[in-house]
Design a protein around this motif. Structure first.
Motif, mmCIF file in Angstrom:
data_model
loop_
_atom_site.group_PDB
_atom_site.id
_atom_site.type_symbol
_atom_site.label_atom_id
_atom_site.label_comp_id
_atom_site.label_asym_id
_atom_site.label_seq_id
_atom_site.Cartn_x
_atom_site.Cartn_y
_atom_site.Cartn_z
ATOM 1 N N GLU A 73 0.941 -1.182 0.000
ATOM 2 C CA GLU A 73 -0.125 0.030 0.026
ATOM 3 C C GLU A 73 0.889 1.355 -0.117
ATOM 4 O OE1 GLU A 73 -4.085 1.373 2.169
ATOM 5 O OE2 GLU A 73 -2.539 0.845 3.477
ATOM 6 N N ALA A 74 1.886 1.341 0.604
ATOM 7 C CA ALA A 74 2.835 2.404 0.738
ATOM 8 C C ALA A 74 3.437 2.643 -0.756
ATOM 9 C CB ALA A 74 4.025 2.055 1.936
ATOM 10 N N GLN A 75 3.854 1.521 -1.422
ATOM 11 C CA GLN A 75 4.104 1.633 -2.808
ATOM 12 C C GLN A 75 3.447 1.939 -3.655
ATOM 13 O OE1 GLN A 75 6.406 -2.017 -3.368
ATOM 14 N NE2 GLN A 75 7.370 -2.130 -1.257
ATOM 15 N N GLY A 76 2.105 2.089 -3.469
ATOM 16 C CA GLY A 76 1.051 2.478 -4.305
ATOM 17 C C GLY A 76 0.343 1.388 -5.198
ATOM 18 N N TRP A 77 0.826 0.008 -4.696
ATOM 19 C CA TRP A 77 0.200 -0.890 -5.640
ATOM 20 C C TRP A 77 -1.247 -1.646 -5.267
ATOM 21 C CZ3 TRP A 77 2.459 -3.427 -9.686
ATOM 22 C CH2 TRP A 77 3.681 -2.768 -9.991
ATOM 23 N N ILE A 78 -1.506 -1.335 -3.827
ATOM 24 C CA ILE A 78 -2.949 -1.786 -3.596
ATOM 25 C C ILE A 78 -3.615 -0.673 -2.424
ATOM 26 C CG2 ILE A 78 -2.309 -3.964 -3.575
ATOM 27 C CD1 ILE A 78 -1.949 -4.047 -0.599
ATOM 28 N N ALA A 79 -4.791 -0.711 -2.253
ATOM 29 C CA ALA A 79 -5.511 0.050 -1.280
ATOM 30 C C ALA A 79 -6.114 -0.891 -0.325
ATOM 31 C CB ALA A 79 -6.584 0.815 -2.188
ATOM 32 N N ILE A 80 -5.891 -0.636 0.843
ATOM 33 C CA ILE A 80 -6.579 -1.289 2.207
ATOM 34 C C ILE A 80 -7.706 -0.651 2.538
ATOM 35 C CG2 ILE A 80 -6.204 -2.260 4.451
ATOM 36 C CD1 ILE A 80 -3.218 -2.639 3.916
ATOM 37 N N ARG A 81 -8.828 -1.327 2.452
ATOM 38 C CA ARG A 81 -10.133 -0.649 3.015
ATOM 39 C C ARG A 81 -10.844 -1.353 4.035
ATOM 40 N NH1 ARG A 81 -12.479 -0.096 -3.390
ATOM 41 N NH2 ARG A 81 -10.849 0.873 -4.324
ATOM 42 N N ILE A 82 -10.881 -0.840 5.091
ATOM 43 C CA ILE A 82 -11.189 -1.421 6.411
ATOM 44 C C ILE A 82 -12.639 -1.747 6.105
ATOM 45 C CG2 ILE A 82 -11.615 -0.995 8.991
ATOM 46 C CD1 ILE A 82 -8.649 -1.038 8.000
ATOM 47 N N GLY A 83 -12.870 -3.043 6.677
ATOM 48 C CA GLY A 83 -14.430 -3.573 6.436
ATOM 49 C C GLY A 83 -14.726 -3.939 4.999
ATOM 50 N N SER A 84 -13.865 -3.818 4.091
ATOM 51 C CA SER A 84 -14.142 -4.127 2.689
ATOM 52 C C SER A 84 -13.081 -5.076 2.082
ATOM 53 C CB SER A 84 -14.253 -2.850 1.862
ATOM 54 O OG SER A 84 -14.593 -3.023 0.664
ATOM 55 N N GLY A 85 -11.876 -4.775 2.237
ATOM 56 C CA GLY A 85 -10.717 -6.046 1.789
ATOM 57 C C GLY A 85 -9.652 -4.825 1.150
ATOM 58 N N VAL A 86 -8.922 -5.573 0.502
ATOM 59 C CA VAL A 86 -7.720 -5.139 -0.256
ATOM 60 C C VAL A 86 -7.721 -5.185 -1.812
ATOM 61 C CG1 VAL A 86 -5.388 -5.252 -0.312
ATOM 62 C CG2 VAL A 86 -6.238 -5.816 1.888
ATOM 63 N N TYR A 87 -7.767 -4.048 -2.257
ATOM 64 C CA TYR A 87 -7.761 -3.737 -3.730
ATOM 65 C C TYR A 87 -6.619 -3.419 -4.592
ATOM 66 C CZ TYR A 87 -13.068 -4.435 -2.344
ATOM 67 O OH TYR A 87 -14.020 -4.709 -2.050
ATOM 68 N N VAL A 88 -6.506 -3.980 -5.553
ATOM 69 C CA VAL A 88 -5.419 -3.534 -6.490
ATOM 70 C C VAL A 88 -5.658 -2.182 -7.195
ATOM 71 C CG1 VAL A 88 -3.809 -4.232 -8.475
ATOM 72 C CG2 VAL A 88 -4.812 -5.930 -7.020
ATOM 73 N N LYS A 89 -4.768 -1.509 -7.167
ATOM 74 C CA LYS A 89 -4.745 0.021 -7.590
ATOM 75 C C LYS A 89 -4.231 -0.188 -9.023
ATOM 76 C CE LYS A 89 -3.689 3.464 -4.935
ATOM 77 N NZ LYS A 89 -2.816 4.354 -4.264
ATOM 78 N N PRO A 90 -4.419 0.866 -9.954
ATOM 79 C CA PRO A 90 -3.985 0.964 -11.507
ATOM 80 C C PRO A 90 -2.223 1.007 -11.132
ATOM 81 C CG PRO A 90 -5.644 2.385 -11.138
ATOM 82 C CD PRO A 90 -5.558 2.010 -9.747
ATOM 83 N N ARG A 91 -1.668 0.366 -11.954
ATOM 84 C CA ARG A 91 -0.243 0.422 -11.879
ATOM 85 C C ARG A 91 0.430 1.737 -11.765
ATOM 86 N NH1 ARG A 91 1.231 -4.485 -16.289
ATOM 87 N NH2 ARG A 91 0.059 -6.093 -15.200
ATOM 88 N N PRO A 92 1.034 1.893 -10.806
ATOM 89 C CA PRO A 92 2.004 3.107 -10.542
ATOM 90 C C PRO A 92 2.914 3.410 -11.830
ATOM 91 C CG PRO A 92 2.660 1.663 -9.140
ATOM 92 C CD PRO A 92 1.702 1.018 -9.657
ATOM 93 N N ALA A 93 2.991 4.453 -12.385
ATOM 94 C CA ALA A 93 3.872 4.557 -13.595
ATOM 95 C C ALA A 93 5.049 4.501 -13.434
ATOM 96 C CB ALA A 93 3.465 5.923 -14.264
ATOM 97 N N GLN A 94 5.543 4.932 -12.121
ATOM 98 C CA GLN A 94 6.892 4.898 -11.855
ATOM 99 C C GLN A 94 7.722 3.519 -11.512
ATOM 100 O OE1 GLN A 94 4.571 6.242 -9.908
ATOM 101 N NE2 GLN A 94 4.780 5.643 -7.667
ATOM 102 N N ALA A 95 6.757 2.628 -11.232
ATOM 103 C CA ALA A 95 7.065 1.143 -10.808
ATOM 104 C C ALA A 95 7.421 0.382 -11.754
ATOM 105 C CB ALA A 95 6.080 0.336 -10.281
ATOM 106 N N SER A 96 8.365 -0.503 -11.669
ATOM 107 C CA SER A 96 9.186 -1.387 -12.768
ATOM 108 C C SER A 96 7.951 -1.887 -13.337
ATOM 109 C CB SER A 96 9.911 -2.374 -12.058
ATOM 110 O OG SER A 96 10.690 -3.039 -13.226
ATOM 111 N N GLY A 97 8.039 -1.944 -14.621
ATOM 112 C CA GLY A 97 6.914 -2.698 -15.556
ATOM 113 C C GLY A 97 5.700 -1.838 -15.522
ATOM 114 N N GLY A 98 5.538 -0.620 -14.921
ATOM 115 C CA GLY A 98 4.300 0.276 -15.246
ATOM 116 C C GLY A 98 4.287 0.972 -16.564
#
Length: 247
Positions: free
Chosen positions: A54-79
């Protein structure tokens, strides 16, 4: 393995699954218990790995809902950058035209034979959209390889990743390619003929013409879609107005 190293290892494995498409953007990750069993670690380790992602921008942790994948960060390898189909096509016209010119200067008989098979396949009328797309991709990437320059080949591979993996780009291309198959087949054959003649200028011009035609087809498709949307909204407004007058 230390606790710190373990959660980092699990984070890397999760990120690899996201990059490989097992968990695409917008999807919900399995629960902590399932992931802990899958990786053979504790739920605490999974939780720490998710916090790191989550700190790296890959996922979003939503309390009571779950963990969701975010759009790929452009700065990440392979983005991938968020570009339009028009931006991509303009870049393809530059890179792939020059790749064709280079390939015309370097091509051998084996390369000519390889491209001939692909060009002739694209002229078949019984191809599905998926088959035509695969032959199209192989044709263009083969030219990139035959350019003899690994840097040119790499950049064109990345351009094709954007063409295939960016949803709004892929949608426009799919719409155009479905409606414009015959013209595209003729254009690919013209590119092949220029390459078989080992004529760099003709190969460059044939590739440029191909993208000029593609660009025009994209404009027409986009305008047509916009007009259809206007008609749909106008019809909805008309129906609402008529319903109001009948009250």
């Amino acid at each position: 393995m230390s606790a710190n190293r373990l959660y980092q290892t699990i984070a890397a494995k999760l990120r690899k699954l996201i990059e490989d498409g097992e968990f695409p953007p917008g999807s919900r990750l399995p629960g902590e218990r399932e992931l802990a069993e899958r990786f053979g670690v504790s739920r605490v380790t999974v939780r720490e790995a998710e916090i790191a992602l989550e700190a790296q921008g890959w996922i979003a942790i939503r309390i009571g809902s779950g963990v969701y994948v975010k759009p790929r960060p452009a700065q990440a390898s392979g983005g991938l950058p968020d570009v339009s189909a028009f931006d991509l096509t303009a870049a393809r016209a530059v890179f792939e035209a020059e790749a064709a010119a280079l390939a015309a200067s370097n091509i051998d008989e084996a390369g000519i034979a390889e491209l001939q098979v692909l060009a002739q396949a694209l002229c078949r009328r019984d191809l599905t959209d998926e088959e035509a797309g695969d032959f199209d991709r192989r044709f263009h990437l083969t030219i990139a390889r035959l350019s003899g320059n690994p840097v040119v080949e790499y950049f064109i591979q990345q351009i094709w990743r954007m063409r295939s993996d960016l949803p709004r780009v892929a949608e426009v291309y799919a719409r155009v390619c479905h409606d414009d198959g015959a013209s595209r087949a003729d254009e690919h054959m013209a590119i092949f003929e220029a390459l078989r003649s080992r004529d760099p200028v003709a190969a460059r011009n044939a590739m440029r013409y191909h993208f000029q035609r593609l660009f025009e087809a994209m404009l027409e498709a986009t305008e047509s879609q916009a007009l259809e949307e206007i008609r749909r909204r106008t019809q909805q407004d008309r129906e609402r107005f008529l319903a109001t007058t009948r009250i």
